[in-house]
Design a protein around this motif. Structure first.
Motif, short mmCIF file in Angstrom:
data_model
loop_
_atom_site.label_atom_id
_atom_site.label_comp_id
_atom_site.label_asym_id
_atom_site.label_seq_id
_atom_site.Cartn_x
_atom_site.Cartn_y
_atom_site.Cartn_z
N GLU A 174 0.85 -1.19 0.00
CA GLU A 174 0.00 0.00 0.00
C GLU A 174 0.89 1.25 0.00
O GLU A 174 1.84 1.34 0.78
CB GLU A 174 -0.88 0.03 1.25
CG GLU A 174 -1.99 -0.99 1.25
CD GLU A 174 -3.12 -0.59 0.33
OE1 GLU A 174 -3.72 0.49 0.52
OE2 GLU A 174 -3.40 -1.35 -0.60
N PRO A 175 0.60 2.23 -0.86
CA PRO A 175 1.44 3.44 -0.92
C PRO A 175 1.64 4.10 0.44
O PRO A 175 2.74 4.54 0.75
CB PRO A 175 0.68 4.35 -1.88
CG PRO A 175 -0.06 3.40 -2.77
CD PRO A 175 -0.46 2.25 -1.87
N VAL A 176 0.63 4.13 1.28
CA VAL A 176 0.73 4.78 2.59
C VAL A 176 1.65 4.01 3.55
O VAL A 176 2.15 4.56 4.52
CB VAL A 176 -0.68 5.01 3.19
CG1 VAL A 176 -1.32 3.70 3.62
CG2 VAL A 176 -0.65 6.01 4.31
N ASN A 177 1.91 2.73 3.27
CA ASN A 177 2.75 1.90 4.14
C ASN A 177 4.16 1.68 3.62
O ASN A 177 5.03 1.22 4.36
CB ASN A 177 2.11 0.51 4.33
CG ASN A 177 0.82 0.56 5.10
OD1 ASN A 177 0.62 1.43 5.94
ND2 ASN A 177 -0.06 -0.38 4.82
N GLN A 178 4.42 1.99 2.38
CA GLN A 178 5.67 1.58 1.73
C GLN A 178 6.94 2.08 2.40
O GLN A 178 7.96 1.42 2.34
CB GLN A 178 5.67 2.00 0.26
CG GLN A 178 4.75 1.16 -0.57
CD GLN A 178 4.73 1.58 -2.02
OE1 GLN A 178 5.38 2.54 -2.41
NE2 GLN A 178 3.99 0.85 -2.82
N LYS A 179 6.90 3.22 3.04
CA LYS A 179 8.11 3.76 3.67
C LYS A 179 8.31 3.25 5.09
O LYS A 179 9.30 3.57 5.73
CB LYS A 179 8.07 5.28 3.67
CG LYS A 179 8.15 5.86 2.27
CD LYS A 179 8.15 7.36 2.29
CE LYS A 179 8.21 7.89 0.86
NZ LYS A 179 8.13 9.34 0.83
N GLY A 180 7.37 2.45 5.58
CA GLY A 180 7.43 1.98 6.96
C GLY A 180 8.03 0.60 7.10
O GLY A 180 8.79 0.13 6.25
N GLY A 181 7.67 -0.02 8.20
CA GLY A 181 8.16 -1.36 8.50
C GLY A 181 7.43 -1.90 9.72
O GLY A 181 6.46 -1.30 10.19
N THR A 182 7.94 -3.01 10.25
CA THR A 182 7.33 -3.60 11.44
C THR A 182 8.39 -4.12 12.40
O THR A 182 9.40 -4.66 11.98
CB THR A 182 6.40 -4.80 11.09
OG1 THR A 182 7.14 -5.78 10.36
CG2 THR A 182 5.20 -4.36 10.28
N TRP A 183 8.11 -3.90 13.69
CA TRP A 183 8.83 -4.61 14.72
C TRP A 183 8.11 -5.94 14.85
O TRP A 183 6.89 -5.98 14.97
CB TRP A 183 8.79 -3.87 16.05
CG TRP A 183 9.68 -2.68 16.08
CD1 TRP A 183 11.02 -2.66 16.37
CD2 TRP A 183 9.32 -1.32 15.81
NE1 TRP A 183 11.50 -1.38 16.29
CE2 TRP A 183 10.47 -0.53 15.95
CE3 TRP A 183 8.12 -0.69 15.47
CZ2 TRP A 183 10.48 0.84 15.77
CZ3 TRP A 183 8.12 0.68 15.27
CH2 TRP A 183 9.29 1.43 15.42
N ARG A 184 8.84 -7.03 14.79
CA ARG A 184 8.24 -8.36 14.79
C ARG A 184 8.64 -9.10 16.07
O ARG A 184 9.82 -9.16 16.41
CB ARG A 184 8.68 -9.13 13.56
CG ARG A 184 8.14 -8.46 12.29
CD ARG A 184 8.75 -9.03 11.04
NE ARG A 184 8.14 -8.37 9.90
CZ ARG A 184 7.66 -9.01 8.85
NH1 ARG A 184 7.73 -10.32 8.78
NH2 ARG A 184 7.11 -8.34 7.86
N LEU A 185 7.64 -9.64 16.71
CA LEU A 185 7.83 -10.39 17.95
C LEU A 185 7.38 -11.82 17.71
O LEU A 185 6.18 -12.08 17.59
CB LEU A 185 7.00 -9.76 19.08
CG LEU A 185 7.05 -8.24 19.22
CD1 LEU A 185 6.05 -7.78 20.28
CD2 LEU A 185 8.45 -7.77 19.54
#
Length: 177
Positions: free
Chosen positions: A75-86
């Protein structure tokens, strides 16, 4: 925030990605919007009336996303982000999910974020062996300045999990869309 549930169309061992040949649109179609929550009362009305994470089937996920976002890195609104994964033991999933969701909706992570970054979602994904809780942010370049993981550890001092951060742009298929 929107509460979504989705059946994952993935093979075991792949994280939140469709099986080869499945499009982003097909993945979106598998998502079901449960409710949009605007207040603490509406959150609890939903949270108390959906199955607990520990009762969900393998390859299913709950997503709590801000501002009509889909839980997709494409999604364009998410592309620059990421996730902390647990990555967590099944016996701890429900507690980790609940504390993470409460911290997200209670804006407890806002003090842990760099300026110009924010938490935009939280996901729990049930897997065969270990489950996965993800905390989504909007700006992966600022993730190293955040103290999100320290906050999670302070909320869950006696719970063990494996943790790492993954920028969406590091996904092997990024740019091939």
């Amino acid at each position: 925030m929107d509460v979504l549930v989705g059946q994952k169309v993935v093979k075991v061992g792949k994280i939140d990605r469709a099986v080869s040949g499945t499009t982003v649109e097909e993945y979106k179609e598998n998502l079901t919007k449960i409710y949009t929550v605007n207040t603490v009362q509406s959150f609890w009305a939903v949270f108390n009336n959906i199955p607990n994470a520990s009762a969900m089937q393998v390859r299913y996920s709950y997503h709590l996303m801000r501002d009509e976002r889909y839980p997709l890195w494409e999604e364009p609104v998410n592309q620059k982000g990421g996730t902390w994964r647990l990555k967590c033991h099944k016996s701890d999933t429900e507690q980790i999910w609940k504390e993470t969701v409460l911290a997200a909706i209670g804006e407890q992570f806002s003090e842990c974020m760099a300026e110009d970054d924010e938490i935009c979602g939280v996901t729990v994904s049930i897997r065969d062996r270990e489950d996965l809780v993800q905390i989504w942010n909007t700006n992966a370049t600022l993730a190293s300045k955040a103290t999100v993981l320290q906050k999670v550890h302070s909320l869950l001092p006696n719970v063990n999990f494996t943790e790492f951060y993954k920028p969406h742009q590091s996904h092997h298929a990024y740019g091939r869309r």
